[in-house]
Write an enzyme that holds these catalytic residues in place. Structure first.
Site, mmCIF file in Angstrom:
data_model
loop_
_atom_site.group_PDB
_atom_site.id
_atom_site.type_symbol
_atom_site.label_atom_id
_atom_site.label_comp_id
_atom_site.label_asym_id
_atom_site.label_seq_id
_atom_site.Cartn_x
_atom_site.Cartn_y
_atom_site.Cartn_z
ATOM 1 N N LYS A 1 -46.305 -98.495 37.057
ATOM 2 C CA LYS A 1 -46.653 -97.352 36.210
ATOM 3 C C LYS A 1 -47.510 -97.742 35.006
ATOM 4 C CE LYS A 1 -42.004 -97.226 34.109
ATOM 5 N NZ LYS A 1 -41.403 -98.271 34.982
ATOM 6 N N ASN B 1 -44.294 -95.016 27.194
ATOM 7 C CA ASN B 1 -43.504 -96.228 27.410
ATOM 8 C C ASN B 1 -44.367 -97.474 27.350
ATOM 9 O OD1 ASN B 1 -40.882 -97.372 28.073
ATOM 10 N ND2 ASN B 1 -41.756 -97.899 30.067
ATOM 11 N N HIS C 1 -32.224 -101.097 36.874
ATOM 12 C CA HIS C 1 -31.366 -100.470 35.850
ATOM 13 C C HIS C 1 -30.001 -100.043 36.398
ATOM 14 C CE1 HIS C 1 -34.897 -100.573 33.384
ATOM 15 N NE2 HIS C 1 -35.548 -99.729 34.156
#
Length: 438
Positions: free
Chosen positions: A119, A142, A187
């Site tokens: 990304k 981000n 995560h």
């Protein structure tokens, strides 16, 4: 300013770069807000930069502040499942993040990108190509600049990288185009399951006019009916790779846009990334062809398969951004080696299963060098595996035996927090070692 009706007291949870951007944004608004900050760290980063008049409580929670608030703005690093935040939600106090605040005030077109891997590259390249096509572009989220700081720019277009953490607290972001690149295990120390992680990522789509999805990864498709734009490097889709007279082309809506061989980026994953950039900009009504020279010359981001030294035919490659298994697999699949690969892997594994790396390593002439807190988990993956405590130990051991055609690759498949502040610091440390020993 309709969203601010009835809001007087705002508590910002978590400082750092994002928290500071939130505080400064709130103070810029033409409304009279009482802003307070809570950070459970004893010495929060950025505390000394807080504007005068903003109270800050550090080292623990302040539930009295939270439960008196009209709005709580949390840092992406703080999960909604945190007990203190759950108490706030149970008291019917709204909890949002900086991206939701951005959504309340943005008045120009926005493109957003999420996914487990790629990304940052897609976000940056989208901005580069749009800028080359003549637009004033604000790139962040981000990556790089916090989204709220971008609102201070006179931008024609905003391009945001959005993590699952940011999307958890985002509900109304209007997008001309959004992309969900891929989904792989990451995560798992924060999410209860892969399904939970996927649902966080899917929050990018509800207010998107065009949803760019990966035809090679069905998990990227929204659960409800949307306007879909598929991309693929395996199948014929709207954005895909086609072959014409023996050459591969990036193709959109049946039109050949650019020969794959003209990309400076290496690896099949970056071919897919380029397809996404084309799809996003086309769906946003931007003339992609006007920015193709920029796409051709684009070399990628720091810490993402970045050659930091090349001496006597020995390449040192910094892929510190590979903080999960899928990222490392992507790096390995793009390699073209004549010598041996010295792969540095390890760090904070975040509860991941590393066994998927084993088949990829079996196909390579590799020396696996394992380090960090979870380095032991890499030891069973390849017969060459050797255990070290630090990157420096690895480099000092490997350097004397390197030969022409070899590559030293930092692609850790882990987070960096066991030994470094972030993946950038880890990558910088590797680059320094490369310069010293190359």
């Amino acid at each position: 300013m309709q969203q601010w009706q009835g809001i007087d007291k705002v508590v910002v949870v978590g400082l750092g770069i994002t928290g500071l951007s939130v505080v400064k944004h709130l103070l810029r608004l033409p409304v009279n807000l009482q802003v307070k900050v809570i950070d459970t760290r004893v010495t929060p980063p950025g505390q000394e930069q807080l504007p005068q008049g903003v109270d800050c409580h550090a080292g623990s929670w302040r539930m009295d502040w939270l439960l008196e608030a009209d709005l709580v703005v949390t840092n992406p690093g703080i999960a909604l499942a945190t007990p203190e935040i759950q108490q706030v939600l149970a008291a019917n106090i709204p909890v949002v993040g900086d991206i939701e605040l951005f959504a309340w005030h943005v008045n120009k077109p926005v493109i957003a990108i999420t996914g487990s891997n790629g990304k940052s590259t897609v976000t940056d390249l989208t901005g580069v190509v749009a800028q080359a096509a003549g637009l004033n572009v604000g790139v962040g989220g981000n990556i790089g600049v916090p989204a709220l700081d971008l609102l201070e720019l006179d931008a024609d277009l905003y391009v945001l990288e959005l993590s699952s953490f940011q999307l958890e607290t985002t509900a109304s972001l209007p997008l001309v185009a959004a992309a969900f690149l891929n989904l792989s295990e990451d995560h798992m120390d924060r999410y209860q399951s892969m399904a939970d992680y996927r649902q966080a990522k899917l929050r990018i789509f509800p207010h998107a006019k065009a949803c760019v999805v990966n035809a090679d990864d069905q998990q990227t498709y929204p659960d409800e009916s949307r306007t879909l734009v598929e991309f693929s490097i395996e199948h014929a889709t709207k954005a895909c790779v086609t072959v014409f007279e023996g050459r591969e082309y990036l193709t959109f809506d049946g039109e050949r846009i650019l020969a794959v061989e003209q990309l400076s980026l290496v690896g099949r994953h970056n071919v897919a990334n380029a397809l996404v950039v084309i799809a996003l900009l086309a769906e946003a009504g931007i003339n992609v062809k006007a920015g193709l020279e920029a796409m051709k010359s684009y070399l990628g981001l720091t810490h993402r398969c970045q050659v930091v030294a090349d001496n006597q035919g020995i390449k040192w490659v910094n892929d510190s951004k590979a903080t999960n298994v899928a990222s490392t697999l992507a790096a390995l699949s793009g390699l073209n080696l004549t010598g041996k690969l010295y792969l540095l892997a390890g760090g904070d594994g975040k509860g991941a299963d590393f066994s998927e790396l084993s088949p990829a390593l079996a196909c390579l002439n590799v020396q696996l060098c394992c380090f960090g807190t979870d380095g032991d988990q890499f030891m069973p993956l390849h017969h060459s595996a050797k255990r070290f405590d630090t990157m420096q130990e690895i480099v000092e051991w490997a350097a004397p035996q390197l030969n022409h055609g070899d590559m030293v690759l930092l692609s850790p498949a882990c987070a960096s927090f066991d030994q470094f502040n972030n993946f950038m610091a880890r990558g910088d440390a590797f680059a320094e070692l490369a310069q010293k020993f190359a």
